[in-house]
Enzyme design. Structure first.
Site, PDB file in Angstrom:
ATOM      1  N   ASP A 120       0.961  -0.923   0.093  1.00 42.01           N
ATOM      2  CA  ASP A 120       0.071   0.038  -0.116  1.00 42.01           C
ATOM      3  C   ASP A 120       0.763   1.259  -0.113  1.00 42.01           C
ATOM      4  O   ASP A 120       2.120   1.181   0.358  1.00 42.01           O
ATOM      5  CB  ASP A 120      -0.882  -0.180   1.233  1.00 42.01           C
ATOM      6  CG  ASP A 120      -2.087  -0.551   1.152  1.00 42.01           C
ATOM      7  OD1 ASP A 120      -2.629  -1.095   0.149  1.00 42.01           O
ATOM      8  OD2 ASP A 120      -2.691  -0.771   2.349  1.00 42.01           O
ATOM      9  N   LYS A 142      -4.148   2.957  -2.905  1.00 32.54           N
ATOM     10  CA  LYS A 142      -5.128   3.951  -2.829  1.00 32.54           C
ATOM     11  C   LYS A 142      -5.090   5.126  -2.690  1.00 32.54           C
ATOM     12  O   LYS A 142      -4.692   5.467  -1.519  1.00 32.54           O
ATOM     13  CB  LYS A 142      -6.288   3.244  -2.038  1.00 32.54           C
ATOM     14  CG  LYS A 142      -6.684   2.094  -2.303  1.00 32.54           C
ATOM     15  CD  LYS A 142      -8.167   1.736  -1.682  1.00 32.54           C
ATOM     16  CE  LYS A 142      -8.618   0.309  -1.893  1.00 32.54           C
ATOM     17  NZ  LYS A 142      -7.859  -0.592  -0.639  1.00 32.54           N
ATOM     18  N   MET A 257      -7.443   9.763   9.386  1.00 29.15           N
ATOM     19  CA  MET A 257      -7.855  10.147   8.013  1.00 29.15           C
ATOM     20  C   MET A 257      -9.195  11.335   8.657  1.00 29.15           C
ATOM     21  O   MET A 257     -10.057  11.574   7.949  1.00 29.15           O
ATOM     22  CB  MET A 257      -8.980   9.307   7.784  1.00 29.15           C
ATOM     23  CG  MET A 257      -7.999   7.868   7.437  1.00 29.15           C
ATOM     24  SD  MET A 257      -9.147   6.406   6.686  1.00 29.15           S
ATOM     25  CE  MET A 257      -9.686   5.741   8.054  1.00 29.15           C
TER      26      MET A 257
HETATM   27  N1  SAH Z   1      -3.709   0.768   9.501  1.00 31.18           N
HETATM   28  C1  SAH Z   1      -3.174   2.072   9.818  1.00 31.18           C
HETATM   29  C2  SAH Z   1      -4.113   3.241   9.628  1.00 31.18           C
HETATM   30  C3  SAH Z   1      -4.842   3.381   8.193  1.00 31.18           C
HETATM   31  S1  SAH Z   1      -5.890   4.725   8.044  1.00 31.18           S
HETATM   32  C4  SAH Z   1      -2.593   2.260  11.281  1.00 31.18           C
HETATM   33  O1  SAH Z   1      -2.786   1.306  12.054  1.00 31.18           O
HETATM   34  O2  SAH Z   1      -1.910   3.280  11.368  1.00 31.18           O
HETATM   35  C5  SAH Z   1      -4.881   5.982   7.238  1.00 31.18           C
HETATM   36  C6  SAH Z   1      -4.687   6.921   8.319  1.00 31.18           C
HETATM   37  O3  SAH Z   1      -3.702   6.606   9.190  1.00 31.18           O
HETATM   38  C7  SAH Z   1      -3.952   8.302   7.816  1.00 31.18           C
HETATM   39  O4  SAH Z   1      -5.107   9.085   7.221  1.00 31.18           O
HETATM   40  C8  SAH Z   1      -3.617   8.879   9.020  1.00 31.18           C
HETATM   41  O5  SAH Z   1      -4.413   9.364   9.837  1.00 31.18           O
HETATM   42  C9  SAH Z   1      -3.104   7.750   9.685  1.00 31.18           C
HETATM   43  N2  SAH Z   1      -1.385   7.385   9.439  1.00 31.18           N
HETATM   44  C10 SAH Z   1      -0.841   6.467   8.745  1.00 31.18           C
HETATM   45  N3  SAH Z   1       0.327   6.665   8.599  1.00 31.18           N
HETATM   46  C11 SAH Z   1       0.692   7.721   9.370  1.00 31.18           C
HETATM   47  C12 SAH Z   1       1.966   8.647   9.564  1.00 31.18           C
HETATM   48  N4  SAH Z   1       3.197   8.176   9.205  1.00 31.18           N
HETATM   49  N5  SAH Z   1       1.709   9.786  10.232  1.00 31.18           N
HETATM   50  C13 SAH Z   1       0.485  10.121  10.525  1.00 31.18           C
HETATM   51  N6  SAH Z   1      -0.626   9.671  10.424  1.00 31.18           N
HETATM   52  C14 SAH Z   1      -0.486   8.175   9.702  1.00 31.18           C
END
Ligand code: SAH
Length: 326
Positions: A120, A142, A257
């Site tokens: 991803d 995506k 998000m």
């Molecule tokens: N499965 C992921 C979340 C997926 S939804 C997890 O557990 O972290 C995607 C959201 O995750 C983004 O919109 C943001 O809110 C957050 N996110 C993922 N990577 C990030 C990062 N490096 N820094 C800040 N927010 C992050």
């Protein structure tokens, strides 16, 4: 990376999946990266959208760059044939928020043993470089409001490769089961008779605040935390969250998000009774070279995040913990 590329201009003449691990490593080292390719994979397009690199469709004069990485150096061969009697399987690897150092030991082993890695946009692409040179790498990013591979297509790819006897790693950002659609893939595999294994990951909902020095709980201050998706705003027909209950929960609130919808979320929480002076922080690109942290209050966070040019991906943390100093 053996070259010192910090602050140097680097031209990469490949934008395919084969280049993403190298491009990510260059960005971590602080290089000023230009990718020159008529077409690029979705992960590279996303990095360009986020302003982390420049993408040009025609190859510029290499002599104006400090370093040139040519496509030939990055090519990956076609996947090696898999033995017909081998049973394939899909391993969901939650690979943390971006820093490859936050991939678990079990996650790394799964990547090293994979025949196919399906990754991803927010997965740590440098970790893809741990795969065997024979492994096939598929980019199914995506991009929000942009190019994407449908979930059905991703499910189909996982099943197809596993049924062909391959060891498939499904590499995702954070933890696969926190807004990661991981369980949809587990269901699709189960329906197709494909065995799955889950390697939990370090979720950005906890790690994002943590790398900014913010604990999601703190003894004597708060006895819990609540993680929500801000993908649809409060009041939206698809929103199932009770913002008044969230405002009164007495827990730290962590919003994923939620960059675009932050103004509506703040309004809903304040109307629900949360004090506008509640400390609040936004952590963008957590654990990446481009990480930014904005600390503010609920009342001011939207203005302060906008002024700082904060964009997705970002985690917002709301509660007394966001005001803690060591
Ligand atoms: N499965 C992921 C979340 C997926 S939804 C997890 O557990 O972290 C995607 C959201 O995750 C983004 O919109 C943001 O809110 C957050 N996110 C993922 N990577 C990030 C990062 N490096 N820094 C800040 N927010 C992050």
């Amino acid at each position: 990376m053996e070259l010192n590329v910090t602050g140097r201009s680097v031209l990469v003449t490949d934008g395919s999946e084969a280049a993403v691990a190298t491009v990510s490593a260059l960005l971590r080292e602080g290089a000023d990266v230009t990718v020159a390719a008529p077409t690029v994979c979705a992960a590279v397009e996303d990095l360009a959208h986020r302003g982390l690199l420049t993408w040009v469709s025609t190859t510029p004069d290499g002599s104006s760059f400090d370093v040139v990485v040519r496509a030939a150096a990055l090519r990956r061969p076609e996947p090696a044939p898999t033995p017909e009697d081998r049973t394939g399987q899909v391993t969901l690897v939650g690979a943390g928020p971006g820093d490859p150092g936050l991939v678990t030991v079990a996650g790394r082993s799964a990547i090293e043993e994979a025949d196919v890695v399906v990754a991803d946009r927010l997965a740590p692409w440098e970790a893809v470089a741990w795969a065997s040179p024979d492994a096939q790498v598929l980019d199914v990013s995506k991009i929000p409001y942009g190019r994407s591979t449908s979930q059905d297509e991703i499910n189909r790819l996982l099943v197809e490769h596993a049924r062909a006897g391959r060891r498939v790693v499904r590499l995702k950002g954070g933890d696969s089961f926190v807004f990661g659609r991981g369980f949809e893939e587990v269901i699709a595999c189960a329906e197709a008779g494909v065995p799955t294994r889950v390697v939990p990951g370090v979720t950005s909902s906890i790690a994002g605040p943590a790398v900014a020095g913010i604990p999601v709980t703190h003894r004597g201050l708060v006895q819990g935390f609540t993680v929500v998706s801000g993908h649809v705003p409060p009041g939206h027909p698809k929103s199932t969250l009770d913002y008044t209950a969230l405002a009164r929960s007495g827990t730290t609130l962590v919003v994923l998000m939620g960059v675009r919808t932050l103004p509506e979320i703040v309004t809903a929480l304040v109307s629900g009774g949360l004090d506008p002076a509640t400390p609040c922080a936004v952590v963008a690109d957590a654990t990446l070279a481009s990480q930014r942290v904005v600390r503010s209050s609920l009342a001011q966070i939207v203005d302060d995040a906008t002024a700082a040019g904060i964009g997705a991906p970002a985690v917002t943390v709301i509660g007394a913990v966001a005001g803690l100093e060591p």
